[in-house]
Design a protein around this motif. Structure first.
Motif, mmCIF file in Angstrom:
data_model
loop_
_atom_site.group_PDB
_atom_site.id
_atom_site.type_symbol
_atom_site.label_atom_id
_atom_site.label_comp_id
_atom_site.label_asym_id
_atom_site.label_seq_id
_atom_site.Cartn_x
_atom_site.Cartn_y
_atom_site.Cartn_z
ATOM 1 N N ILE A 178 -36.399 44.251 20.699
ATOM 2 C CA ILE A 178 -35.863 43.411 21.771
ATOM 3 C C ILE A 178 -34.355 43.236 21.670
ATOM 4 O O ILE A 178 -33.759 42.527 22.473
ATOM 5 C CB ILE A 178 -36.553 42.027 21.810
ATOM 6 N N HIS B 91 -37.273 34.980 31.854
ATOM 7 C CA HIS B 91 -38.724 35.018 31.684
ATOM 8 C C HIS B 91 -39.407 35.871 32.753
ATOM 9 O O HIS B 91 -40.512 36.371 32.537
ATOM 10 C CB HIS B 91 -39.292 33.592 31.700
ATOM 11 N N SER C 96 -38.308 39.847 31.465
ATOM 12 C CA SER C 96 -38.448 40.322 30.086
ATOM 13 C C SER C 96 -39.617 41.286 29.891
ATOM 14 O O SER C 96 -39.454 42.366 29.302
ATOM 15 C CB SER C 96 -38.587 39.134 29.126
ATOM 16 N N THR C 97 -40.800 40.930 30.379
ATOM 17 C CA THR C 97 -41.965 41.796 30.191
ATOM 18 C C THR C 97 -41.826 43.128 30.928
ATOM 19 O O THR C 97 -42.101 44.189 30.341
ATOM 20 C CB THR C 97 -43.255 41.079 30.625
ATOM 21 N N LEU D 240 -39.601 45.307 28.859
ATOM 22 C CA LEU D 240 -40.280 45.830 27.670
ATOM 23 C C LEU D 240 -41.084 47.080 28.014
ATOM 24 O O LEU D 240 -41.144 48.033 27.232
ATOM 25 C CB LEU D 240 -41.200 44.759 27.073
ATOM 26 N N ARG D 241 -41.714 47.062 29.181
ATOM 27 C CA ARG D 241 -42.473 48.241 29.612
ATOM 28 C C ARG D 241 -41.529 49.378 29.997
ATOM 29 O O ARG D 241 -41.812 50.555 29.729
ATOM 30 C CB ARG D 241 -43.376 47.882 30.788
ATOM 31 N N SER E 178 -47.032 43.183 22.169
ATOM 32 C CA SER E 178 -47.341 41.749 22.248
ATOM 33 C C SER E 178 -46.434 40.940 21.338
ATOM 34 O O SER E 178 -46.030 39.821 21.673
ATOM 35 C CB SER E 178 -48.808 41.492 21.904
ATOM 36 N N SER F 94 -43.296 41.743 20.448
ATOM 37 C CA SER F 94 -41.979 41.700 21.083
ATOM 38 C C SER F 94 -41.957 40.696 22.226
ATOM 39 O O SER F 94 -41.004 39.916 22.378
ATOM 40 C CB SER F 94 -41.593 43.087 21.619
ATOM 41 N N SER F 95 -43.005 40.687 23.038
ATOM 42 C CA SER F 95 -43.087 39.782 24.184
ATOM 43 C C SER F 95 -43.121 38.329 23.739
ATOM 44 O O SER F 95 -42.421 37.473 24.297
ATOM 45 C CB SER F 95 -44.326 40.117 25.016
ATOM 46 N N SER F 96 -43.907 38.033 22.714
ATOM 47 C CA SER F 96 -44.013 36.651 22.215
ATOM 48 C C SER F 96 -42.674 36.160 21.681
ATOM 49 O O SER F 96 -42.246 35.039 21.966
ATOM 50 C CB SER F 96 -45.076 36.577 21.108
ATOM 51 N N ASN G 128 -39.865 35.772 24.646
ATOM 52 C CA ASN G 128 -40.092 34.732 25.652
ATOM 53 C C ASN G 128 -39.940 33.322 25.096
ATOM 54 O O ASN G 128 -39.677 32.387 25.849
ATOM 55 C CB ASN G 128 -41.472 34.922 26.288
#
Length: 446
Positions: A54, A111, A114-115, A118-119, A129, A131-133, A136
């Motif tokens: 990230i 927010h 971000s996801t 990541l994709r 998961s 990285s996302s946690s 955020n």
């Protein structure tokens, strides 16, 4: 005692002013540094890779936010140098309100995007998961980071570079303590590391804000100064947006490059993440001198000391090149071994990745020293459009490596992404500065 940047030997003044900035930068880097070490040693290598993954996204959003505040405080330093304290206070007060407002807006935007990002960078499934946690949770701290950066910029604008260091000492201590509790003792993983970082920034922001509003004698704000002024906001945004664009454009290039790195798997991601932290520490002396020179230039530009600016820039450039040589030696001879601090299952494959990256960077370090000098000089003068131009050069360099060279040469090409970006940023910055220097020479003769 504050550093008088308007008189005395320019190099001595800048170095003295920059030393606390270097230590502050070291402490700021330690937020991620500590997170990386603790996550890598007490969670897993996958968790370290997730945190490293990230980095480019973090630079894209948080870097853009902090770039804005760097632009907001340029006129504060210039008005201080000119002795116009009433106008200086108006800029200072408005920068606080503007930073808070934009910070809260960016939390919402961050927010949302971000996801998908990541994709977009092809984050591997085994770390997605995590990285996302991490990211955020981390983004709830954007307003705190913007306010802290703004308060720090205001203090430095009036010649105070030591107090921000003290605030960061407390903050880093809090971060380390909470990291150990949340991650090692409670087992909260990457989420605990992110929460610790936010609470640490809260401490730093509270201390910095109290100092600026209550103890800094050169800054005396009234309620009307803090009230948002549209005209001043437009002027500050005009200065801040190009600096923000520099971070944004550069981060887009980093995300593109991260996509290429992700193609080599989690071992390469972890190795580059750890090696990148070593590189960031080596950047601190050169970056600190650049930031110190930026404040020096701003104050002296406001005071009309053009000869003093020209002399300082030349001297700091030579000093930064010398420092880059010393840093290169550390990267080449010690860097690959320092990487082992971050990873428990450090194996031959990771060592090879880290070694190749650090050897390549170390051989080209003089280019980044020039980048720090000329980018910060032009920023201090208020010519922040140069930041965006330099950012575009860095983007082109990283895109060239990612799309053209990496498919042909593989991982070795990835290692040259940084040097390619530095060179393509240096060229326009040097050209712009030389044009401005001609103008200053003519002005100093009048």
């Amino acid at each position: 005692m504050k550093n008088d940047l308007l008189s005395g030997n320019p190099v001595k003044r800048i170095v003295s002013f920059a030393l606390p900035i270097m230590l502050s930068s070291l402490l700021q880097y330690s937020y991620n540094f500590v997170d990386n070490i603790i996550v890598g040693r007490y969670v897993s290598t996958a968790a370290l890779a997730a945190v490293g993954n990230i980095g480019s996204i973090n630079s894209f959003i948080i870097g853009a936010a902090l770039g804005l505040t760097s632009g907001f405080t340029i006129p504060v330093a210039q008005k201080f140098g000119a002795g116009d304290y009433k106008t200086m206070n108006k800029y200072a007060g408005n920068s606080i309100s503007l930073s808070a407002l934009i910070g809260f807006l960016l939390v919402i935007i961050a927010h949302i995007v971000s996801t998908p990002i990541l994709r977009l960078i092809h984050t591997p499934n085994d770390i997605f998961s995590l990285s996302s946690s991490y990211i955020n949770i981390l983004y709830f701290g954007i307003p705190l980071q913007m306010l802290f950066n703004n308060f720090t910029g205001m203090a430095r604008a009036v010649g105070e570079s030591k107090k921000p260091l003290y605030f960061l000492v407390v903050s880093v201590t809090v971060n380390f303590t909470l990291d150990m509790i949340f991650v090692r003792e409670l087992g909260w993983g990457v989420e605990g590391a992110a929460a610790a970082t936010i609470l640490a920034y809260l401490c730093a922001t509270v201390f910095a804000g109290c100092y600026i509003l209550r103890r800094e004698k050169k800054i005396s704000l009234t309620a009307s100064d803090v009230k948002l002024n549209l005209k001043i906001s437009a002027e500050q945004l005009k200065l801040g947006i190009p600096v923000s664009m520099q971070f944004t454009i550069t981060s887009v290039g980093s995300m593109i490059l991260q996509t290429a790195i992700n193609g080599f798997g989690s071992s390469a991601i972890a190795a580059i993440t750890a090696a990148g932290r070593v590189e960031q520490v080596m950047n601190i002396p050169m970056s600190g001198l650049g930031v110190g020179n930026s404040t020096f230039v701003s104050q002296n530009y406001g005071a009309g000391n053009y000869k003093r600016i020209i002399k300082a820039v030349k001297s700091i450039m030579l000093l930064n090149i010398f420092i880059s040589v010393l840093c290169s030696l550390v990267l080449v001879f010690a860097g690959p071994h320092i990487v082992a601090l971050f990873i428990t299952d450090y194996n031959a494959e990771m060592f090879a990745y880290a070694k190749q990256y650090l050897y390549t960077i170390g051989g080209c370090y003089a280019f980044v020293s020039l980048l720090f000098v000329f980018r910060n000089t032009l920023q201090g003068l208020g010519f922040t459009y140069a930041n965006a131009v330099a950012g575009a050069g860095e983007l082109i360099g990283r895109m060239l490596v990612s799309f053209v060279l990496t498919p042909i040469f593989g991982f070795p090409a990835v290692c040259f992404a940084g040097p390619a970006a530095w060179v393509l940023a240096d060229i326009p910055l040097i050209v712009i500065y030389l044009n401005k220097r001609k103008k200053f020479k003519s002005l100093s003769l009048n």
